[in-house]
Design a protein around this motif. Sequence first.
Motif, PDB file in Angstrom:
ATOM      1  N   LEU A   3     -50.651 -33.460  14.089  1.00 18.47           N
ATOM      2  CA  LEU A   3     -50.813 -34.336  15.252  1.00 18.47           C
ATOM      3  C   LEU A   3     -50.330 -35.747  14.942  1.00 18.47           C
ATOM      4  CD1 LEU A   3     -54.344 -33.146  16.452  1.00 18.47           C
ATOM      5  CD2 LEU A   3     -52.200 -32.883  17.710  1.00 18.47           C
ATOM      6  N   GLN A   4     -50.696 -36.246  13.765  1.00 22.06           N
ATOM      7  CA  GLN A   4     -50.247 -37.579  13.392  1.00 22.06           C
ATOM      8  C   GLN A   4     -48.734 -37.633  13.216  1.00 22.06           C
ATOM      9  OE1 GLN A   4     -52.546 -38.887   9.947  1.00 22.06           O
ATOM     10  NE2 GLN A   4     -53.603 -40.350  11.248  1.00 22.06           N
ATOM     11  N   ALA A   5     -48.185 -36.626  12.543  1.00 19.75           N
ATOM     12  CA  ALA A   5     -46.747 -36.612  12.297  1.00 19.75           C
ATOM     13  C   ALA A   5     -45.958 -36.493  13.592  1.00 19.75           C
ATOM     14  CB  ALA A   5     -46.391 -35.468  11.356  1.00 19.75           C
ATOM     15  N   ALA A   6     -46.537 -35.810  14.596  1.00 21.32           N
ATOM     16  CA  ALA A   6     -45.845 -35.615  15.865  1.00 21.32           C
ATOM     17  C   ALA A   6     -45.661 -36.927  16.628  1.00 21.32           C
ATOM     18  CB  ALA A   6     -46.613 -34.617  16.725  1.00 21.32           C
ATOM     19  N   GLU A   7     -46.432 -37.966  16.259  1.00 17.36           N
ATOM     20  CA  GLU A   7     -46.298 -39.258  16.918  1.00 17.36           C
ATOM     21  C   GLU A   7     -45.074 -40.031  16.444  1.00 17.36           C
ATOM     22  OE1 GLU A   7     -48.238 -40.416  19.403  1.00 17.36           O
ATOM     23  OE2 GLU A   7     -49.198 -38.436  19.354  1.00 17.36           O
ATOM     24  N   TRP A   8     -44.437 -39.551  15.387  1.00 14.60           N
ATOM     25  CA  TRP A   8     -43.294 -40.294  14.847  1.00 14.60           C
ATOM     26  C   TRP A   8     -42.097 -40.219  15.788  1.00 14.60           C
ATOM     27  CZ3 TRP A   8     -38.647 -38.499  12.049  1.00 14.60           C
ATOM     28  CH2 TRP A   8     -37.926 -39.565  11.494  1.00 14.60           C
ATOM     29  N   TRP A  17     -55.629 -39.361  13.958  1.00  7.13           N
ATOM     30  CA  TRP A  17     -54.961 -39.281  15.259  1.00  7.13           C
ATOM     31  C   TRP A  17     -55.947 -39.476  16.399  1.00  7.13           C
ATOM     32  CZ3 TRP A  17     -55.399 -35.959  19.440  1.00  7.13           C
ATOM     33  CH2 TRP A  17     -54.349 -35.976  20.371  1.00  7.13           C
ATOM     34  N   PHE A  18     -57.140 -38.951  16.281  1.00  5.93           N
ATOM     35  CA  PHE A  18     -58.136 -39.033  17.351  1.00  5.93           C
ATOM     36  C   PHE A  18     -58.591 -40.476  17.552  1.00  5.93           C
ATOM     37  CE2 PHE A  18     -58.261 -34.866  15.427  1.00  5.93           C
ATOM     38  CZ  PHE A  18     -58.148 -34.042  16.527  1.00  5.93           C
ATOM     39  N   ARG A  19     -58.773 -41.205  16.474  1.00  8.28           N
ATOM     40  CA  ARG A  19     -59.142 -42.621  16.584  1.00  8.28           C
ATOM     41  C   ARG A  19     -58.016 -43.413  17.259  1.00  8.28           C
ATOM     42  NH1 ARG A  19     -58.871 -44.541  11.084  1.00  8.28           N
ATOM     43  NH2 ARG A  19     -56.659 -44.458  11.627  1.00  8.28           N
ATOM     44  N   GLY A  74     -55.721 -36.982   3.106  1.00  4.87           N
ATOM     45  CA  GLY A  74     -55.081 -38.225   3.515  1.00  4.87           C
ATOM     46  C   GLY A  74     -54.789 -38.283   4.993  1.00  4.87           C
ATOM     47  N   GLY A  75     -54.819 -37.119   5.646  1.00  8.21           N
ATOM     48  CA  GLY A  75     -54.537 -37.121   7.081  1.00  8.21           C
ATOM     49  C   GLY A  75     -55.682 -37.611   7.931  1.00  8.21           C
ATOM     50  N   ALA A  76     -56.857 -37.804   7.305  1.00  5.64           N
ATOM     51  CA  ALA A  76     -58.021 -38.236   8.084  1.00  5.64           C
ATOM     52  C   ALA A  76     -58.211 -39.734   8.076  1.00  5.64           C
ATOM     53  CB  ALA A  76     -59.284 -37.542   7.554  1.00  5.64           C
ATOM     54  N   THR A  77     -57.364 -40.469   7.359  1.00  5.27           N
ATOM     55  CA  THR A  77     -57.560 -41.909   7.220  1.00  5.27           C
ATOM     56  C   THR A  77     -57.058 -42.653   8.436  1.00  5.27           C
ATOM     57  OG1 THR A  77     -55.428 -42.055   6.080  1.00  5.27           O
ATOM     58  CG2 THR A  77     -57.397 -41.791   4.734  1.00  5.27           C
TER      59      THR A  77
END
Length: 519
Positions: free
Chosen positions: A45-50, A199-201, A516-519
């Motif tokens: 999810l985080q990577a998809a924001e790139w 990503w949720f934050r 590291g994906g939760a930071t």
Amino acid sequence: MSPRQVILLILSALTTVVVALALVSSWQQPQIQSRLDLAQTNLSLQAAEWEPPPEWEMNGLPGGLIGDDVYETAIAQYRDALNSVRRTLDDNQQQRRLLSDSPVNGLPEVNQLDGAIQQAQDLKFTLELRLGILLAENDRPEEAISLWRNLLEELDSAEPDFTTLPQTRTAAILIDLWNQSPPDSDYAEALLNNTLSGWFRDRALSQLYDVQQDDEALAALQAREQETAQKTLIRLVILTLISGVTLLLGTLLLLFLLGQWFFKGEAAILAKNQGNTWELDWDWDIIAQVIVVGFFLVFFIGQALSAGIILPLFYNLANLDADLTSTRWQAISIFLSYLLAAAAALGVLYGSLKPYFPLKEDWFRFRLFPGLGWGVGGYIAAVPLVLGISLINQEIWDGKGGSNPILEIALEGQDWVAITCFFLTASVLAPIFEEIIFRGFLLPSLTRYVPIWGAILLSSLIFAVAHLSASEVLPLATLGIVLGITYTRSRSLLAAMLMHGLWNSGTLISLIILGGGAT
């Protein structure tokens, strides 16, 4: 039968009962595998924001490396995880009611169930908050708001609990935000930062700044998101390459070894040393003394005493400011308690075998060659086997069955002192100690009573059960079988230790990347 042998029989029977109860008890605990799957989803999810540079599209390169279905996939995974947690929670609450109605109920079992229920409830609330954000970001705000309102109703109808207060307020704030209404709370931003992560934050904060029309804060958040997304994409690529390449190599190696075994028979690599047993002078009582007394009693009790009494006393006498609730000090304590307990258990092994010194030359052999080749090859071959069994195992246990607590702490912690301690414990101490006990001593000793293949299976089962997590028995037994084959074929304890160390190191690296994906 001597009095000593009678005592060993009694201890063996008692230990078997205690271990069986521990395995049954672990059934109430969640697996870490479901958390690992969700952690990898969070990375995606985080990577998809790139957003790639414009020149990518000009040069004909793809703009989205993750894919457009990442959100639907994430929603499906979070729904599955939430349903699994709900089933676990219902089962535990039903058991709790039965215990309450029973005229004979054990306080430890009640306390354990209460802890499992609280843990499942906390996880359920977290998953509902996150699933709602996923739905809202996927143009389904009505479903998200309905989910959060149900969460609020459940929290409001329950007994007042300080631990659920942040989740209650977060759900209320999220409802306001996706109703395009500025939240009444002045601390909404701080609460979202503390309650949510990754990503949720960022999605919740983005909605907050949008509703508040704070363009400056929104622009700063988007810039941070792009930087985080790029780093996360690198993490995801590394994780995928490590697992994918190892899985491919392992599958090819297995096909080669099995094919060679089929065509060459006794001349095949897997057939090497398969009929050569070990010479030993001791009987079952020495085996029971080392495994039951040395491993299950001295080692486990030693860990509990070290972590609960010895180390806290040492920290106090040394005037060390040890916060035993922090990840760093938990990791330090795990390392030191494992070291002390393993040394005590190896002392039992040494004392048990001392009357039989000097041992035959094929005992506890460390041969660099072929140890290195067998160790690396065994690790690669184990990956597809254990992965396949793990997939089946997940279906069997439905997210329950417990996990190694070290894995959960390692997933949550990103402190490098803690990571170093975890690495030393899992990738150095555990392979040395466990391979000396299970492959170096137990497996060869069992060949006095059963064939080598039987000794491999039996020692692997004991090795798996010794980890006291029901959900890990099948995967660890599979790993133990590969370790046993590696040792019996190479006749080098170094091969088994290297393979074990590589396996644990790979697991830790994956946890560090996922964490590291939760930071």
